[in-house]
Design an enzyme around this catalytic site. Structure first.
Site, PDB file in Angstrom:
ATOM      1  N   THR A 161       0.866  -1.172   0.000  1.00 34.11           N
ATOM      2  CA  THR A 161       0.000   0.000   0.000  1.00 34.11           C
ATOM      3  C   THR A 161       0.903   1.221   0.000  1.00 34.11           C
ATOM      4  O   THR A 161       2.127   1.101   0.059  1.00 34.11           O
ATOM      5  CB  THR A 161      -0.878   0.044   1.260  1.00 34.11           C
ATOM      6  OG1 THR A 161      -0.024   0.049   2.409  1.00 34.11           O
ATOM      7  CG2 THR A 161      -1.789  -1.159   1.350  1.00 34.11           C
ATOM      8  N   GLY A 203      -3.693  -7.498   4.085  1.00 38.04           N
ATOM      9  CA  GLY A 203      -4.892  -6.775   4.469  1.00 38.04           C
ATOM     10  C   GLY A 203      -5.883  -7.572   5.289  1.00 38.04           C
ATOM     11  O   GLY A 203      -6.478  -7.057   6.247  1.00 38.04           O
TER      12      GLY A 203
END
Length: 306
Positions: A163, A217
């Protein structure tokens, strides 16, 4: 309050020499540009939006232009932005055709009564706000196309879960955070990770601090990792101990040690930690610019008056 900013470009995947150069250049440019904003009295919210959008525009990162491809070869992105003054937040999830999802997340925060819009609803909202839509081909890169091909060709291919994120504190003491991602290669359409989930991927509270995380995640979401870091800080622990405790808890409860985080406390102290081999990051406080990629690879320079 002396302004400060710290950003990350993701962890988990190993960054080779060819990938490192553009990442390093973008991150140093981003924190420098954001510090200029902060030193002129602009808000931490403006700073984190700028930092993340600059990384979204750089195909070296898994966000915006360099996003991972879904199993059907298309692109869906997630993003979140949050301000710690009154806990305002906005996020978008599984949205297509958006070059800078962090900017759309801010519009959700400022132009709606909601904290999250998803999929086609987020896309229609973008159109109503005058945000230009772009095609998947404009977001795809040769690198991510080859990553998807390798994913299908290899039984246990490296999926990656990078990310980008930023945390900043401004001269008024307001803390903001933002994060953006293209997800994981070969993910199912509609998959949503930690990034747009408030408290999982990022969180900001002026009473404690701000944090944004990176890693797997699904596992990050299971332990609400970002808020967990701040919980430990709230109990009086140092930034470093709080990070270590949160990462250890994630490994103990999920079995995953693929995570990293960057933090700024309510007093403006900066911290970072990662349990992977690498996490690209950069920070700036005063005139000192710092950056690094691995545990034994950190650099600092004094930039002079900005």
């Amino acid at each position: 309050m002396e302004p400060a900013i710290i950003i990350h470009g993701g962890c988990h995947g190993l960054v080779n020499a060819a990938q490192r150069t553009p990442r390093e250049a973008c991150m140093k440019e981003a924190v420098t540009a954001c510090m200029k904003l902060l030193k002129t009295g602009e808000s931490s919210l403006d700073a984190v939006e700028l930092a993340v959008s600059m990384m979204e525009d750089d195909p070296s990162f898994n966000a915006g232009k360099g996003s991972k491809l879904r199993s059907d070869g298309s692109v869906e992105v997630d993003a979140l932005i949050m301000e710690g003054c009154d806990l305002r937040a906005g996020s978008v999830a599984a949205v297509r055709g958006i070059k800078n999802p962090v900017k759309l997340a801010r519009l959700v925060m400022e132009k709606t009564e909601h904290v999250q819009l998803c999929g086609e609803g987020a896309r229609k909202f973008a159109v109503s706000m005058g945000v230009p839509l772009i095609s998947d081909n404009e977001l795809k890169t040769p690198l991510q196309t080859s990553c998807l091909e390798r994913h299908f060709a290899t039984v246990e291919a490296e999926r990656g879960c990078d990310t980008v994120g930023a945390v900043a504190i401004d001269s008024s003491g307001c803390i903001s955070c933002a994060s953006s991602t293209g997800g994981i290669v070969g993910m199912m359409p509609g998959r949503v990770g930690d990034v747009p989930q408030i408290g999982s991927g990022s969180y900001a509270d002026n009473h404690i601090g701000g944090v944004t995380v990176t890693g797997t995640g699904e596992d990050i979401a299971r332990v609400v990792l970002a808020r967990l870091v701040l919980f430990h800080m709230e109990q009086g622990h140092s930034i470093q101990l709080s990070l270590d405790k949160a990462l250890a808890h994630m490994k103990e409860r999920t079995g995953s040690s693929l995570a990293g985080a960057v933090v700024i406390s309510k007093t403006g102290d900066i911290g970072k930690a990662f349990s992977t081999e690498q996490m690209s990051w950069a920070s700036m406080k005063g005139d000192e610019l710092c950056w690094g990629f691995s545990h034994d690879d950190e650099h600092a320079e004094v930039t002079g008056t900005i």
